[in-house]
Scaffold this motif. Structure first.
Motif, PDB file in Angstrom:
ATOM      1  N   MET A 112       0.817  -1.181   0.000  1.00 47.93           N
ATOM      2  CA  MET A 112       0.000   0.000   0.000  1.00 47.93           C
ATOM      3  C   MET A 112       0.868   1.254   0.000  1.00 47.93           C
ATOM      4  O   MET A 112       0.516   2.229  -0.653  1.00 47.93           O
ATOM      5  N   LEU A 113       1.950   1.223   0.747  1.00 43.19           N
ATOM      6  CA  LEU A 113       2.844   2.384   0.803  1.00 43.19           C
ATOM      7  C   LEU A 113       3.390   2.718  -0.574  1.00 43.19           C
ATOM      8  O   LEU A 113       3.364   3.872  -0.998  1.00 43.19           O
ATOM      9  N   GLU A 114       3.862   1.728  -1.276  1.00 36.69           N
ATOM     10  CA  GLU A 114       4.430   1.972  -2.611  1.00 36.69           C
ATOM     11  C   GLU A 114       3.364   2.499  -3.573  1.00 36.69           C
ATOM     12  O   GLU A 114       3.648   3.373  -4.387  1.00 36.69           O
ATOM     13  N   LEU A 128      -8.618  -0.306   5.674  1.00 33.15           N
ATOM     14  CA  LEU A 128      -8.220  -1.576   6.284  1.00 33.15           C
ATOM     15  C   LEU A 128      -8.834  -1.678   7.673  1.00 33.15           C
ATOM     16  O   LEU A 128      -9.205  -0.672   8.274  1.00 33.15           O
ATOM     17  N   GLY A 129      -8.859  -2.864   8.226  1.00 35.15           N
ATOM     18  CA  GLY A 129      -9.412  -3.084   9.551  1.00 35.15           C
ATOM     19  C   GLY A 129      -8.532  -2.521  10.659  1.00 35.15           C
ATOM     20  O   GLY A 129      -7.376  -2.142  10.448  1.00 35.15           O
ATOM     21  N   THR A 130      -9.083  -2.479  11.857  1.00 28.06           N
ATOM     22  CA  THR A 130      -8.370  -2.008  13.038  1.00 28.06           C
ATOM     23  C   THR A 130      -7.117  -2.843  13.263  1.00 28.06           C
ATOM     24  O   THR A 130      -7.148  -4.068  13.169  1.00 28.06           O
ATOM     25  N   GLY A 131      -6.005  -2.153  13.530  1.00 23.86           N
ATOM     26  CA  GLY A 131      -4.756  -2.839  13.835  1.00 23.86           C
ATOM     27  C   GLY A 131      -4.025  -3.401  12.632  1.00 23.86           C
ATOM     28  O   GLY A 131      -3.090  -4.185  12.774  1.00 23.86           O
ATOM     29  N   SER A 132      -4.422  -2.999  11.434  1.00 25.48           N
ATOM     30  CA  SER A 132      -3.822  -3.580  10.234  1.00 25.48           C
ATOM     31  C   SER A 132      -2.699  -2.736   9.627  1.00 25.48           C
ATOM     32  O   SER A 132      -2.137  -3.121   8.611  1.00 25.48           O
ATOM     33  N   GLY A 133      -2.395  -1.576  10.227  1.00 28.57           N
ATOM     34  CA  GLY A 133      -1.246  -0.809   9.776  1.00 28.57           C
ATOM     35  C   GLY A 133      -1.522   0.479   9.022  1.00 28.57           C
ATOM     36  O   GLY A 133      -0.626   1.025   8.387  1.00 28.57           O
ATOM     37  N   LYS A 134      -2.740   0.995   9.094  1.00 30.41           N
ATOM     38  CA  LYS A 134      -3.046   2.246   8.381  1.00 30.41           C
ATOM     39  C   LYS A 134      -2.168   3.395   8.867  1.00 30.41           C
ATOM     40  O   LYS A 134      -1.647   4.157   8.061  1.00 30.41           O
ATOM     41  N   THR A 135      -2.017   3.521  10.178  1.00 29.50           N
ATOM     42  CA  THR A 135      -1.203   4.608  10.720  1.00 29.50           C
ATOM     43  C   THR A 135       0.251   4.438  10.316  1.00 29.50           C
ATOM     44  O   THR A 135       0.919   5.410   9.952  1.00 29.50           O
TER      45      THR A 135
END
Length: 78
Positions: A1-3, A14-21
């Motif tokens: 997603m970052l790339e 994305l769901g909670t705790g999946s790395g959005k932040t």
């Protein structure tokens, strides 16, 4: 997603705790020069508690100053 986010504007759902932040912080770091040149970053949140928490995380991990703004049904950290 970052790339993918580095190449074009995207919305990460994305769901909670999946790395959005984590993705957001890494993208902000990648865009540091643009931000320091006056570009803005907007990080949307759905409640005030999360808004304050995310602003602190972004500030602490990027070293950048953040501000929080909330209004009727709009919450975001810069």
């Amino acid at each position: 997603m970052l790339e993918k986010a580095k190449r074009k504007n995207i919305i990460v759902y994305l769901g909670t705790g999946s790395g959005k932040t984590f993705i957001a912080v890494m993208l902000i770091k990648h865009m540091r020069d643009l931000v320091q040149a006056g570009k803005k970053v907007v990080f949307l949140c759905n409640n005030v508690a999360l808004l304050e928490q995310q602003a602190q995380v972004i500030s602490r991990t990027t070293g950048m100053t953040t501000g929080t703004y909330c209004g009727h049904q709009v919450l975001y950290a810069i």
